[in-house]
Design a protein around this motif. Sequence first.
Motif, short mmCIF file in Angstrom:
data_model
loop_
_atom_site.label_atom_id
_atom_site.label_comp_id
_atom_site.label_asym_id
_atom_site.label_seq_id
_atom_site.Cartn_x
_atom_site.Cartn_y
_atom_site.Cartn_z
N UNK A 208 0.80 -1.28 -0.15
CA UNK A 208 0.15 -0.05 0.05
C UNK A 208 0.94 1.28 -0.04
N UNK A 209 0.67 1.91 -1.18
CA UNK A 209 1.22 3.21 -1.12
C UNK A 209 0.22 4.63 -0.92
N UNK A 210 0.75 5.60 -0.69
CA UNK A 210 -0.33 6.84 -0.42
C UNK A 210 0.39 8.15 -1.07
N UNK A 211 -0.36 9.04 -1.14
CA UNK A 211 0.19 10.36 -1.57
C UNK A 211 -0.13 11.17 -0.22
N UNK A 212 0.65 12.44 -0.24
CA UNK A 212 0.53 13.09 1.00
C UNK A 212 -0.91 13.23 1.62
N UNK A 213 -1.08 13.56 2.98
CA UNK A 213 -2.11 13.58 3.84
C UNK A 213 -3.26 12.32 3.86
N UNK A 214 -2.72 11.29 3.28
CA UNK A 214 -3.51 9.98 3.30
C UNK A 214 -3.14 8.97 3.93
N UNK A 215 -2.23 9.24 4.81
CA UNK A 215 -1.91 8.33 5.75
C UNK A 215 -2.93 7.56 6.54
N UNK A 216 -3.79 8.37 7.17
CA UNK A 216 -4.86 7.86 7.87
C UNK A 216 -5.66 6.79 7.04
N UNK A 217 -5.94 7.26 5.82
CA UNK A 217 -6.96 6.25 4.99
C UNK A 217 -6.09 4.90 4.76
N UNK A 218 -4.82 5.07 4.49
CA UNK A 218 -3.89 3.96 4.30
C UNK A 218 -3.86 2.81 5.28
N UNK A 219 -3.60 3.35 6.59
CA UNK A 219 -3.77 2.58 7.67
C UNK A 219 -4.92 1.98 7.78
N UNK A 220 -6.21 2.54 7.78
CA UNK A 220 -7.46 1.85 7.80
C UNK A 220 -7.57 0.66 6.76
N UNK A 221 -7.24 1.17 5.61
CA UNK A 221 -7.23 -0.18 4.73
C UNK A 221 -6.53 -1.20 4.84
N UNK A 222 -5.10 -0.85 5.42
CA UNK A 222 -4.25 -2.04 5.61
C UNK A 222 -4.77 -2.84 6.63
N UNK A 223 -5.21 -2.27 7.68
CA UNK A 223 -5.81 -3.12 8.83
C UNK A 223 -7.14 -3.95 8.28
N UNK A 224 -7.69 -3.37 7.46
CA UNK A 224 -8.94 -4.05 7.15
C UNK A 224 -8.70 -5.45 6.30
N UNK A 225 -7.42 -5.04 5.33
CA UNK A 225 -6.91 -6.34 4.49
C UNK A 225 -6.23 -7.35 5.46
N UNK A 226 -5.53 -6.61 6.28
CA UNK A 226 -4.72 -7.79 7.34
C UNK A 226 -5.87 -8.58 7.99
N UNK A 227 -7.17 -7.94 8.67
CA UNK A 227 -8.01 -8.69 9.36
C UNK A 227 -8.82 -9.64 8.45
N UNK A 228 -8.56 -9.65 7.15
CA UNK A 228 -9.14 -10.54 6.04
C UNK A 228 -7.99 -11.62 5.64
N UNK A 229 -6.93 -11.35 6.51
CA UNK A 229 -5.99 -12.86 6.16
C UNK A 229 -4.96 -12.15 5.29
N UNK A 230 -4.89 -11.08 4.58
CA UNK A 230 -3.99 -10.78 3.58
C UNK A 230 -2.51 -10.28 4.29
N UNK A 231 -1.61 -10.66 3.36
CA UNK A 231 -0.12 -10.06 3.96
C UNK A 231 0.02 -8.66 3.65
N UNK A 232 0.24 -7.55 4.14
CA UNK A 232 0.08 -6.43 3.78
C UNK A 232 1.38 -5.58 4.34
N UNK A 233 2.12 -5.04 3.59
CA UNK A 233 2.98 -4.10 3.83
C UNK A 233 2.36 -2.40 3.64
N UNK A 234 2.64 -1.56 4.52
CA UNK A 234 2.16 -0.27 4.28
C UNK A 234 3.44 0.72 4.28
N UNK A 235 3.49 1.40 3.37
CA UNK A 235 4.59 2.22 3.17
C UNK A 235 4.64 3.33 4.28
N UNK A 236 5.93 3.66 4.80
CA UNK A 236 6.33 4.28 5.93
C UNK A 236 6.35 5.80 5.53
#
Length: 392
Positions: free
Chosen positions: A340-368
């Motif tokens: 998961x990558x994201x543009x400026x000011x979209x970190x919060x949305x990216x974190x929520x997306x990553x958490x949702x996918x992980x809860x579904x059993x996916x392996x997810x790396x979120x850009x730092x």
Amino acid sequence: MNNQILETPYGTHDFLPRQAAEKRAIEQKILEIFKKHGYEEVVTPTIEYLETLTMGSSRTIESNLFKMFDRSNRTLALRHEMTTPIARLVSNRLKNSPMPLKLSYSTNVFRYEQTITGRQCEFHQAGVELLGSSSICADAEIIFLAIECLKAADLNDFELCLGQAEFASGMMEQNNLNEETKNFLKTAIESHDIVAFENKIDELNLSKTAADSLKQIPYLHGGIEILEKAHSMVLNARSRRALDNLSEIYRLLEVYGVAEKIVFDLGLIRNFGYYTGMLFEAYSSGLGYSLAGGGRYDHMLKDFGLACPATGFALGIERILLAKENQKPEKFSSKRDIYIGYELNKLNDAIKTAQKLRNEGKTVELSLSAQSKDEAEKSQIEKNYSELIYIE
């Protein structure tokens, strides 16, 4: 900088991410098989007292142990295999458990060796110990499990060499050999030094018939017909009981549907002296060392104060990995799911997306940090992810 600080100690090695992932995948498959057959996992200390590891017939292993001292000046050693620590555990902590007791493990062990391909000073094993049953059903189950584990690791081209410790012992007893001579001949067979084996027999005061029979031991290797041939050679009840035991085990392996993997080897002698009945080693074509080995050891627990029959085996994880590489099966995939990558000011949305996918059993790396889409696509490829989600 001293280059030595960047090296691993003699006989050890690192697992890089792909290798570590493949190793873990194999271990998980094996442990799942153990669990399905009623084996419960145990974990023992990496270090034991030297007296524990060299108890009884294991005494000859001392020169291969990594030893140290504790603050009370007692000698400790790194475990060299798992059968002895589990025998100590059962005799101390589980002696009142209902029998038969089925235990499993997956861990690292240490043995000082001359390192070559397939042999390290630190290596990894997975295995089981079945305690409290002298039944041939227990031996057949152990052999079946070993075969199932090798199949689960996607190995197809292998065979399991099955022998019986009592057969060679009975043949030597039949000829009234003393303990020193027996030990010499067994060591020669174990090290495949047939010249020394036959020369020693020639030095003995035996009839030609007796000498020729003894010399046949290392060559009794093949299908079920080998048991019939061996029966015609022996004159003692001990060896005959050993052959009958193998016949009964083989009949059960036919029921299990794995008899086609069995090759009889009546000259098989393993490097631990505690085996008392059936014993086996599994081999893959193109590799000169066993992938798995085990057998029956009915007297070991008596050394720890608990008379109890037992049988078990261990698989060498690194050796399985080498065998897989040698057989060139389908390549292990280390691809991960989503970057998961994201543009400026979209970190919060990216974190929520990553958490949702992980809860579904996916392996997810979120850009730092925020990235352009081109930068995120480059990261996805470099980090070996199957899919990119870019949040903008």
